[in-house]
Design an enzyme around this catalytic site. Structure first.
Site, mmCIF file in Angstrom:
data_model
loop_
_atom_site.group_PDB
_atom_site.id
_atom_site.type_symbol
_atom_site.label_atom_id
_atom_site.label_comp_id
_atom_site.label_asym_id
_atom_site.label_seq_id
_atom_site.Cartn_x
_atom_site.Cartn_y
_atom_site.Cartn_z
ATOM 1 N N LYS A 87 55.524 -16.757 -30.531
ATOM 2 C CA LYS A 87 55.122 -17.642 -29.427
ATOM 3 C C LYS A 87 55.711 -19.044 -29.561
ATOM 4 C CE LYS A 87 50.682 -15.574 -28.256
ATOM 5 N NZ LYS A 87 49.246 -15.829 -28.135
ATOM 6 N N ASP A 123 47.639 -18.147 -21.660
ATOM 7 C CA ASP A 123 46.457 -17.974 -22.518
ATOM 8 C C ASP A 123 45.284 -18.882 -22.110
ATOM 9 O OD1 ASP A 123 47.280 -15.918 -24.159
ATOM 10 O OD2 ASP A 123 48.047 -17.219 -25.746
HETATM 11 N N1 LIG Z 1 42.560 -11.509 -26.025
HETATM 12 C C1 LIG Z 1 43.722 -12.089 -25.776
HETATM 13 O O1 LIG Z 1 44.217 -12.077 -24.651
HETATM 14 C C2 LIG Z 1 44.440 -12.810 -26.874
HETATM 15 C C3 LIG Z 1 45.477 -13.691 -26.551
HETATM 16 C C4 LIG Z 1 46.112 -14.366 -27.596
HETATM 17 C C5 LIG Z 1 45.716 -14.141 -28.913
HETATM 18 N N2 LIG Z 1 44.717 -13.255 -29.162
HETATM 19 C C6 LIG Z 1 44.245 -13.022 -30.536
HETATM 20 O O2 LIG Z 1 43.914 -14.275 -31.093
HETATM 21 C C7 LIG Z 1 44.209 -14.281 -32.475
HETATM 22 C C8 LIG Z 1 45.115 -15.460 -32.809
HETATM 23 O O3 LIG Z 1 46.346 -15.293 -32.171
HETATM 24 P P1 LIG Z 1 47.461 -16.440 -32.204
HETATM 25 O O4 LIG Z 1 48.584 -15.944 -31.406
HETATM 26 O O5 LIG Z 1 46.874 -17.764 -31.884
HETATM 27 O O6 LIG Z 1 47.840 -16.414 -33.764
HETATM 28 P P2 LIG Z 1 48.388 -17.601 -34.680
HETATM 29 O O7 LIG Z 1 49.276 -18.505 -33.880
HETATM 30 O O8 LIG Z 1 48.924 -16.994 -35.906
HETATM 31 O O9 LIG Z 1 47.095 -18.433 -35.048
HETATM 32 C C9 LIG Z 1 46.075 -17.910 -35.821
HETATM 33 C C10 LIG Z 1 45.185 -19.036 -36.321
HETATM 34 O O10 LIG Z 1 44.158 -18.434 -37.089
HETATM 35 C C11 LIG Z 1 44.103 -19.050 -38.370
HETATM 36 N N3 LIG Z 1 43.814 -18.046 -39.384
HETATM 37 C C12 LIG Z 1 44.622 -17.025 -39.780
HETATM 38 N N4 LIG Z 1 43.990 -16.296 -40.730
HETATM 39 C C13 LIG Z 1 42.789 -16.894 -40.940
HETATM 40 C C14 LIG Z 1 41.704 -16.630 -41.815
HETATM 41 N N5 LIG Z 1 41.715 -15.584 -42.656
HETATM 42 N N6 LIG Z 1 40.637 -17.449 -41.764
HETATM 43 C C15 LIG Z 1 40.620 -18.497 -40.924
HETATM 44 N N7 LIG Z 1 41.623 -18.805 -40.075
HETATM 45 C C16 LIG Z 1 42.689 -18.002 -40.082
HETATM 46 C C17 LIG Z 1 45.447 -19.711 -38.619
HETATM 47 O O11 LIG Z 1 45.142 -20.833 -39.380
HETATM 48 P P3 LIG Z 1 46.168 -21.614 -40.288
HETATM 49 O O12 LIG Z 1 46.817 -22.518 -39.303
HETATM 50 O O13 LIG Z 1 45.275 -22.270 -41.240
HETATM 51 O O14 LIG Z 1 47.090 -20.588 -40.891
HETATM 52 C C18 LIG Z 1 45.922 -20.040 -37.199
HETATM 53 O O15 LIG Z 1 45.503 -21.316 -36.803
HETATM 54 C C19 LIG Z 1 44.844 -12.927 -32.790
HETATM 55 O O16 LIG Z 1 43.842 -12.075 -33.263
HETATM 56 C C20 LIG Z 1 45.324 -12.447 -31.443
HETATM 57 O O17 LIG Z 1 45.344 -11.035 -31.361
HETATM 58 C C21 LIG Z 1 44.069 -12.592 -28.175
#
Ligand SMILES: NC(=O)c1ccc[n+]([C@@H]2O[C@H](COP(=O)([O-])OP(=O)(O)OC[C@H]3O[C@@H](n4cnc5c(N)ncnc54)[C@H](OP(=O)(O)O)[C@@H]3O)[C@@H](O)[C@H]2O)c1
Length: 307
Positions: A87, A123
């Site tokens: 992204k 999003d």
């Molecule tokens: N339902 C939907 O339409 C939708 C849309 C978008 C995303 N999502 C979901 O949302 C989630 C995040 O997606 P994303 O694209 O934003 O991912 P991302 O850019 O990788 O961001 C994930 C965030 O979560 C944090 N994180 C990762 N592992 C963690 C842990 N064990 N404990 C606490 N914090 C943690 C990371 O923190 P750090 O910065 O500290 O590494 C980062 O800030 C995913 O599960 C994705 O499937 C769903």
């Protein structure tokens, strides 16, 4: 159609798709992507709209993204969705980006149009629509605590809360400096009068039970924007004793199997929703961005098992 295509398939596209009666012109690009529900969602919309094309999954590594985009343009793709880990990288590859993409620093949708690539992020708006649908309340009327505020989805949701004038926004990240930096970017949106007493409208807090407990008493909506919960064995990102009946809990993980967070929320008497409604609405917005026509929401909703 294969479950997952790779760069090598894009390089030999005629062979890889020779047996397909309907051409692939859209897809989700990420790694991993095998679990993505987007093909079911978008293919239901394409069929219902009479568009003779298909949407597929593409497992593409970070160093392959630029080439994948180039090949997709050559193969007359309409566009793609982007998921982890692309992204943020996609932002540098698109010719034009919507304001939302630049401000969030992440792009989840690209349209290939007239030889150009256009970046968009659905999003934030998708999340807002999902909250309204799940809890019959406008995001702007809520005090929100956002876990994982520094990620792509977290930043999009934080910006949406700011745009809609949420009463309060509490940003939580593992590394507090990340939340503090985001709070700085959003300060101007929260400079208006406070409705709920003397507490600040925008805060960045450490991910610790003590800090969370103090904030949750002044929170309406808890949002999990971390990947914690993707695996069935994952523990809840917030411990059960911290949750209370007044809370609404939105977990971005799109699954009909309840995550540990949603189980804990239900045990605490709180209302909860999984991320399928956000997937639906951000997908519908992407469809509208690609085709400039209304998305068939009812059909898309059914494809995700939502009534
Ligand atoms: N339902 C939907 O339409 C939708 C849309 C978008 C995303 N999502 C979901 O949302 C989630 C995040 O997606 P994303 O694209 O934003 O991912 P991302 O850019 O990788 O961001 C994930 C965030 O979560 C944090 N994180 C990762 N592992 C963690 C842990 N064990 N404990 C606490 N914090 C943690 C990371 O923190 P750090 O910065 O500290 O590494 C980062 O800030 C995913 O599960 C994705 O499937 C769903």
């Amino acid at each position: 159609m294969k479950d997952v295509y790779q760069l090598a398939d894009l390089q030999n596209w005629a062979d890889a798709t020779a047996d397909l009666p309907v051409p692939i012109r859209l897809g989700v690009v990420g790694d991993p992507v095998a679990h993505s529900l987007s093909p079911a969602l978008q293919n239901s919309a394409l069929e219902a709209s009479g568009l003779t094309m298909q949407y597929a999954r593409f497992r593409i590594l970070p160093n392959e993204l630029e080439q994948a985009f180039r090949l997709m343009r050559e193969h007359e793709f309409v566009g793609v969705n982007l998921t982890l880990p692309h992204k943020m990288a996609a932002l540098a590859l698109v010719d034009e980006a919507a304001d939302s993409v630049r401000e969030i620093g992440a792009c989840n949708t690209v349209a290939f149009r007239d030889g150009r690539s256009l970046g968009y992020n659905s999003d934030g708006e998708g999340f807002s629509r999902a909250v309204r649908e799940a809890f019959s309340v406008d995001l702007g009327d809520l005090r929100v605590l956002l876990l994982g505020a520094g990620g792509g989805a977290g930043r999009a949701i934080a910006r949406q809360c700011a745009l809609e004038g949420c009463e309060r926004l509490v940003l939580v990240t593992r590394v507090q400096a990340k939340a503090e930096a985001l709070a700085k970017e959003l300060t101007a949106y929260f400079s208006g009068p406070r409705v709920f007493g003397p507490v600040p409208r925008l805060e960045a807090i450490p991910w610790e039970d003590r800090a969370l407990r103090a904030q949750l008493a002044r929170t309406d909506l808890v949002v999990n924007a971390t990947p914690v919960g993707l695996r069935l064995t994952d523990a809840s990102p917030i411990s059960r004793p911290l949750l209370a009946p007044h809370l609404m809990v939105y977990d971005l993980i799109p699954s009909d199997t309840r995550t540990a967070l949603l189980v804990a929320a239900a045990e605490a008497g709180a209302r909860g929703s999984d991320g399928r409604s956000m997937l639906l609405h951000q997908g519908a917005l992407a469809f509208e961005f690609w085709f400039n026509r209304p998305a068939p929401l009812a059909v898309m909703r059914r494809s995700l098992g939502l009534s």
